[in-house]
Write a protein that holds these residues in place. Structure first.
Motif, PDB file in Angstrom:
ATOM      1  N   VAL A  60      26.342  39.933  50.568  1.00 35.34           N
ATOM      2  CA  VAL A  60      27.288  38.867  50.248  1.00 35.34           C
ATOM      3  C   VAL A  60      27.829  38.277  51.540  1.00 35.34           C
ATOM      4  N   LEU A  61      28.030  36.976  51.545  1.00 35.06           N
ATOM      5  CA  LEU A  61      28.335  36.285  52.791  1.00 35.06           C
ATOM      6  C   LEU A  61      29.708  36.632  53.343  1.00 35.06           C
ATOM      7  N   HIS A  62      30.701  36.878  52.482  1.00 35.27           N
ATOM      8  CA  HIS A  62      32.030  37.143  53.032  1.00 35.27           C
ATOM      9  C   HIS A  62      32.144  38.545  53.630  1.00 35.27           C
ATOM     10  N   LEU A  63      31.096  39.357  53.508  1.00 34.48           N
ATOM     11  CA  LEU A  63      31.056  40.670  54.164  1.00 34.48           C
ATOM     12  C   LEU A  63      29.966  40.711  55.235  1.00 34.48           C
ATOM     13  N   ASP A  64      29.568  39.557  55.713  1.00 37.74           N
ATOM     14  CA  ASP A  64      28.503  39.478  56.717  1.00 37.74           C
ATOM     15  C   ASP A  64      29.096  39.712  58.109  1.00 37.74           C
ATOM     16  N   ARG A  65      29.452  40.955  58.376  1.00 36.27           N
ATOM     17  CA  ARG A  65      30.001  41.346  59.676  1.00 36.27           C
ATOM     18  C   ARG A  65      29.809  42.846  59.833  1.00 36.27           C
ATOM     19  N   TYR A  66      30.149  43.359  61.016  1.00 36.27           N
ATOM     20  CA  TYR A  66      30.020  44.778  61.285  1.00 36.27           C
ATOM     21  C   TYR A  66      31.308  45.510  60.895  1.00 36.27           C
ATOM     22  N   PHE A  67      31.151  46.799  60.547  1.00 40.45           N
ATOM     23  CA  PHE A  67      32.283  47.650  60.205  1.00 40.45           C
ATOM     24  C   PHE A  67      32.230  48.903  61.075  1.00 40.45           C
ATOM     25  N   THR A 635      35.069  21.467  48.669  1.00 42.09           N
ATOM     26  CA  THR A 635      35.741  22.437  49.545  1.00 42.09           C
ATOM     27  C   THR A 635      35.009  22.670  50.858  1.00 42.09           C
ATOM     28  N   ALA A 636      33.726  22.338  50.938  1.00 39.51           N
ATOM     29  CA  ALA A 636      32.968  22.583  52.162  1.00 39.51           C
ATOM     30  C   ALA A 636      33.406  21.635  53.269  1.00 39.51           C
ATOM     31  N   ALA A 695      33.604  31.684  51.388  1.00 36.29           N
ATOM     32  CA  ALA A 695      34.959  31.509  50.858  1.00 36.29           C
ATOM     33  C   ALA A 695      34.947  31.487  49.337  1.00 36.29           C
ATOM     34  N   ARG A 696      33.928  30.891  48.772  1.00 34.96           N
ATOM     35  CA  ARG A 696      33.833  30.840  47.312  1.00 34.96           C
ATOM     36  C   ARG A 696      33.660  32.237  46.730  1.00 34.96           C
ATOM     37  N   MET A 697      32.845  33.052  47.376  1.00 32.60           N
ATOM     38  CA  MET A 697      32.651  34.422  46.903  1.00 32.60           C
ATOM     39  C   MET A 697      33.901  35.263  47.105  1.00 32.60           C
TER      40      MET A 697
END
Length: 717
Positions: A60-67, A635-636, A695-697
């Motif tokens: 999912v795009l809103h979690l496209d980062r490192y943890f 919204t984009a 943002a939508r997700m």
């Protein structure tokens, strides 16, 4: 119940603390544990670099980062960058014990790097498991995957699912073979037929990085020429990667490489190999045991070490476009690899796409062409049959086979097999008026009328049976097949030439080769088998159906398919003849007659530049229900130069048919909007679309009607 589920003040079901204590005591006294600890509670942390930065397998795009996660001492040795790990994901700040976060569901991921400290201020959960000490994700592959995700507005996790095959324990435990020394540099061979062919091979063998767009001469020599380019790269001590459209093409290059270099020099990566064999081959490449790779589109991410050449054959084939998110195209991925690794690049094919012409026009690549004398010596004779010829032809009015085509078939069968290309498979897919050729439409929903398997007339959209059809244009009651399928064509030819065997090749059953004996081979585009010694003749039927498709690439794609079929025919000096049933004045038909796919692509590129169409501009498609598309575009935060075209309604797919990627579900009405930006603003467009979708997700809109975003769609209507 395991002890990590303990909560102060009672359990989740409201049980008193005394009852929970009794349950815990019974678990401790049991001979076999009923639950494993869910976290490394109380375990000591690694002394050096105790923080692991992990990419979790969440597409999912809103979690496209490192943890960030803590590294327990027990996992310190195996928890190295590039390994597969399992972590707890989804626990909140309230689930903290002893300074560490606990809980959450187990999820797969990749350990990206080890750090001395984290920039996250809260408590860290610990790594739950190192799945395997095998370092499958290199720094180069991670950088490539990130570049692909950014270009196509996708997530890094989705790209890595395409780039790294699933783990197979048995394949991982086997040792890969020892790497072989570089082979000797090959001779130029048939590359000498091209004006700069020999120089291209010599440059690869000497360690150079030439970039070329190769317009291959007709005939079967292309696989050997591609193998020589790979062998020249290996001779310089570097690796090579070649991506091909299907398994049949892979088999031909595999045989050519084996004949040229012997066994053990290259790996073959295709889905047909099976998960264990494919993963073993992939590991051999990752470990440096094999330096050359050939395969289908999944091989575009193959981790070849010290890459010296990336090659792609027939970039216009639909198979090179990945169907899974974010749907990258093999050509664009290899272009990114060529820029990232500063290696050679070879884009080859019998035809020439507009994107290939743009690479040459911009000066990024050089053309690899043969002289006109070589083209005339290798190409067959091409003849055309247009509407005026059909109107004067008594045989064509009574049947689908014009007199010229009939004569070509009859003469060709005296010397060998004859290829018949039909744009559709099956049996009479579409119907039209026999008098004025107007498409036959349903009276209820205006859908196309069909006669599947030669039976009753039905609507292709609503399924209603049509018994009393008449043409609203001319009043005729007679119907004709507007595009007759391969099976029906095989039946007609079988009756016309009863003593000749008829073979069919299509999606259900694709033939690889056919013998050189006289026979009729009916095939759909892209499924043409190779004939021993080449075909004596070829018929390209219903050309107007391919050129008349409502798509920007219709002419380019029709020419590519015609040339691919005609390239299997013997040269004109050997009696090879191709008859194309299409209007001779059309640009693709003229390019086929002159055998000039490059000139056709250059003219197409000039027209698209004038109109602002891809590949000169960058474009994205946003499709979904009307309200969802409107909300997304509202919204984009698109670049100021962005131009929104549409939205327009998409055709409603019929129930029971395969659903194309990105198409609406059967019976649903979707709309599609195209967003266009000028050159140089493609990265900004992809970033804006990705941010809007993320943002939508994040705000929960992703659970409602979906919005499908595709950057650089192959078909834009």
């Amino acid at each position: 119940m395991s002890s990590e589920n303990e909560q102060t003040g009672g359990g989740a079901d409201g049980a008193p603390p005394e009852q929970l204590a009794l349950i815990r005591d019974s678990v401790r006294k049991a001979k076999t544990p009923r639950a494993k600890p869910r976290t490394w509670r109380g375990a000591a942390l690694a002394e050096e670099l105790p923080v692991a930065r992990v990419l979790v397998d969440k597409g999912v795009l809103h979690l496209d980062r490192y943890f960030d996660y803590a590294v327990p001492e027990e996992l310190d040795a195996d928890a190295q960058p590039g390994v597969r790990v399992r972590v707890r994901f989804g626990a909140g700040r309230h689930r903290v014990r002893g300074g560490r976060r606990e809980g959450g569901g187990l999820i797969d991921g990749f350990l990206v790097e080890r750090l001395a400290e984290s920039d996250y201020s809260g408590p860290l959960a610990a790594l739950a498991q190192v799945v395997s000490p095998e370092q499958v994700l290199s720094e180069e592959l991670l950088g490539l995957a990130r570049a692909v995700a950014d270009r196509y507005a996708g997530s890094l996790a989705d790209v890595l699912q395409l780039a790294v095959p699933p783990r197979n324990a048995r394949a991982e435990q086997r040792r890969s073979p020892e790497p072989l020394p570089p082979p000797p540099a090959p001779e130029a061979g048939s590359w000498q037929r091209y004006e700069r062919g020999a120089a291209f091979v010599e440059s690869l063998a000497s360690g150079g990085a030439p970039r070329a767009v190769w317009n291959a001469l007709p005939g079967p020599q292309w696989s050997e020429e591609l193998a020589r380019a790979v062998a020249a790269t290996l001779a310089s001590g570097r690796g090579a990667l070649a991506v091909l459209p299907d398994g049949r093409a892979v088999a031909r290059v595999d045989a050519a490489l084996t004949s040229l270099l012997g066994e053990g020099r290259h790996a073959v990566l295709t889905a047909d190999a099976g998960p264990e064999k494919r993963y073993a081959q992939w590991l051999a490449v990752r470990r440096g045991s094999v330096r050359a790779v050939i395969g289908t589109r999944a091989a575009m991410f193959a981790p070849v070490q010290d890459l010296g050449l990336v090659a792609l054959w027939d970039d216009g084939d639909d198979s090179h476009s990945e169907q899974h998110a974010p749907q990258p195209h093999a050509r664009e991925v290899l272009l990114l690899r060529a820029a990232q690794d500063k290696c050679g690049f070879l884009l080859g094919g019998w035809g020439c796409t507009v994107e290939a012409a743009q690479l040459v026009e911009s000066g990024w690549a050089r053309p690899l062409l043969a002289g006109r004398d070589q083209v005339r010596a290798a190409a067959p004779l091409v003849r055309t049959v247009g509407d005026q010829d059909l109107a004067r032809d008594e045989a064509a009015r009574a049947a689908r086979l014009p007199t010229l085509a009939w004569q070509a078939v009859r003469d060709g069968l005296r010397h060998g097999p004859v290829l018949v290309q039909v744009p559709r498979r099956g049996y009479v897919p579409r119907m039209a008026c026999a008098g004025c050729r107007a498409p036959a439409r349903c009276r209820h929903c205006s859908g196309p009328l069909e006669a599947p398997d030669g039976g009753s007339l039905n609507c292709g959209w609503c399924g209603r049976e049509e018994s009393g059809w008449h043409c609203p244009e001319c009043g005729s009651f007679r119907l004709r097949a507007s595009v007759v399928g391969a099976r029906r064509t095989a039946e007609e030819l079988g009756r016309a030439f009863p003593a000749v065997p008829v073979r069919t090749s299509g999606r259900e059953h694709v033939l690889d080769t056919v013998p050189g004996a006289p026979a009729l081979v009916v095939s759909t585009p892209g499924a043409e088998p190779v004939a021993e010694g080449g075909y004596a003749a070829a018929l390209l039927l219903d050309g107007w159906a391919m050129v008349g498709r409502p798509d920007l690439r219709a002419g380019e794609d029709a020419l590519r398919r015609w040339i691919a079929a005609a390239s299997l025919v013997r040269p004109q000096s050997g009696g090879g003849t191709v008859v194309v049933v299409a209007e001779p004045t059309l640009r693709p038909v003229q390019a086929l007659v002159r055998w000039d796919p490059v000139g056709h692509a250059v003219r197409e590129l000039a027209e698209r530049a004038e109109l602002g169409f891809p590949p000169v501009s960058r474009m994205a498609a946003v499709s979904g229900p009307a309200e969802a598309v409107a909300d997304f575009l509202r919204t984009a935060e698109l670049p100021v130069e962005a131009e929104v075209l549409g939205p327009v309604p998409l055709p409603v797919p019929a129930a029971g048919r395969p659903r194309r990627t990105g198409a609406p579900p059967p019976g649903e009405q979707w709309e599609r909007a195209l967003v266009r930006v000028p050159p140089g603003r493609g990265a900004a467009l992809a970033a804006a679309l990705k941010a809007a979708q993320a943002a939508r997700m994040a705000r929960g809109s992703g659970s409602g009607p979906g919005v499908w975003v595709r950057v650089d769609p192959a078909d834009i209507g």
